[in-house]
Enzyme design. Structure first.
Site, PDB file in Angstrom:
ATOM      1  N   LYS A  12       0.953  -1.082  -0.419  1.00  0.00           N
ATOM      2  CA  LYS A  12      -0.162  -0.284  -0.347  1.00  0.00           C
ATOM      3  C   LYS A  12       0.802   1.620  -0.121  1.00  0.00           C
ATOM      4  O   LYS A  12       2.437   1.401   0.574  1.00  0.00           O
ATOM      5  CB  LYS A  12      -0.399   0.027   1.334  1.00  0.00           C
ATOM      6  CG  LYS A  12      -0.389   0.231   2.593  1.00  0.00           C
ATOM      7  CD  LYS A  12       0.342   1.351   3.112  1.00  0.00           C
ATOM      8  CE  LYS A  12       0.654   1.041   4.438  1.00  0.00           C
ATOM      9  NZ  LYS A  12       1.417   2.193   5.028  1.00  0.00           N
ATOM     10  N   ASP A 142      -2.696  -1.941  10.537  1.00  0.00           N
ATOM     11  CA  ASP A 142      -2.860  -1.162   9.026  1.00  0.00           C
ATOM     12  C   ASP A 142      -4.006  -2.721   7.895  1.00  0.00           C
ATOM     13  O   ASP A 142      -4.135  -2.765   7.058  1.00  0.00           O
ATOM     14  CB  ASP A 142      -1.647  -1.884   7.917  1.00  0.00           C
ATOM     15  CG  ASP A 142      -1.280  -0.129   8.226  1.00  0.00           C
ATOM     16  OD1 ASP A 142      -1.844   0.450   8.559  1.00  0.00           O
ATOM     17  OD2 ASP A 142       0.342  -0.072   8.166  1.00  0.00           O
TER      18      ASP A 142
END
Length: 300
Positions: A12, A142
């Site tokens: 990401k 996350d």
């Protein structure tokens, strides 16, 4: 025959990252947009004849018992026992480690999320996406995003997620050759923790007006990381010559968005040899987004 699945764990980027406060328990309150990209690790799951959870690949600097992959698998196994009264078969987990540690790309969290998705399917544990997100949150803030599986506007400690649309683009990413410890950034006396709140429509409206990703917000952690790790500052300065370069996460990787692969290739060809540089395409959704109904999203 023992069942085998080969599953991607994409990286990401944080398109911006604002630190807006701090909770009494010490966790920081954030606002960010998480963007998945088409580069990442690959995990290989092979069911065992016993109930042991094993990581069969050596990962330098990460003992097996501390690895988020192993911890996530054991959490899910325990939850499956609680729900069904039976212990799922163990699993050998191998990993092709592509993403650098301490790079701000979410590699460890993505690996853990892929583990939860893959084993939930292999074991037929029956957890919903939200239940897997909740299970993963104590391991890493996350992880819920990677299970969520879409470009997302995130708040809280990163677990409050809303899907958001962003333009298709390519990224050039530079690994400056240093690993940045997240804790060192968040405990720094130089970190500001009072960035004013934005709302998701602020971000969406900005994109619509500008027709691109350049320029919205900033990464509040970048000023700390560049002070402590000069190679990060050098990478930001160099890549900034071609666009709005910024650090992702708590560092160390630095990225810049480009409208086309050709533009990305042109910049990538100029990256100084002292750094590792690569390109990646924005992903609209996680390759395992449809994992919950079955195992179709992994290669058997």
């Amino acid at each position: 025959m023992r069942q085998l699945l080969n599953c991607p764990a994409p990286a990401k980027l944080n398109l911006f990252l604002h630190v807006t406060g701090r909770r009494p328990d010490g966790y920081h309150l954030l606002q960010t947009v998480f963007q998945l990209i088409d580069r990442g690790d690959v995990l290989h799951f092979t069911l065992r004849d016993d109930d042991a959870i094993r990581r069969v690949t050596d990962v330098p600097g990460v003992p097996e018992e501390q690895d988020l992959i192993v911890r996530a698998a054991r959490l899910l196994q325990a939850e499956a026992v609680r729900r069904t009264g039976r212990t799922p078969p163990g699993v050998d987990i191998a990993i092709d480690k592509i993403l650098p540690m301490g790079g701000g790309l979410g590699g460890g969290s993505s690996d853990a999320a892929t583990t939860l998705l893959a084993l939930n399917a292999l074991w037929q544990a029956g957890l919903s996406r939200q239940e897997l997100m909740d299970l993963g949150l104590p391991l890493g803030a996350d992880i819920p995003f990677f299970v969520f599986g879409r470009t997302a506007f995130a708040e809280g400690v990163g677990e409050a997620l809303q899907a958001v649309e962003v333009p298709d683009c390519w990224y050039v990413v530079i690994e400056p050759g240093v690993a940045v410890p997240t804790a060192k950034i968040f405990t720094s006396e130089h970190l500001t923790r009072n960035t004013p709140l934005v709302i998701m429509s602020d971000f969406s409206s900005y994109l619509a007006k500008r027709n691109g990703l350049q320029g919205f917000g900033r990464n509040d952690l970048q000023q700390v990381a560049t002070r402590l790790f000069p190679p990060v500052a050098e990478a930001v300065e160099w890549l900034g010559g071609y666009g709005d370069a910024r650090m992702t996460g708590s560092g160390a990787c630095v990225f810049c968005a480009f409208d086309s692969e050709e533009q990305a290739d042109a910049v990538l060809a100029k990256v100084p040899g002292a750094w590792t540089g690569w390109k990646a395409k924005a992903l609209r959704h996680h390759p395992l987004l449809d994992m919950l109904p079955g195992t179709e999203s992994c290669e058997a």
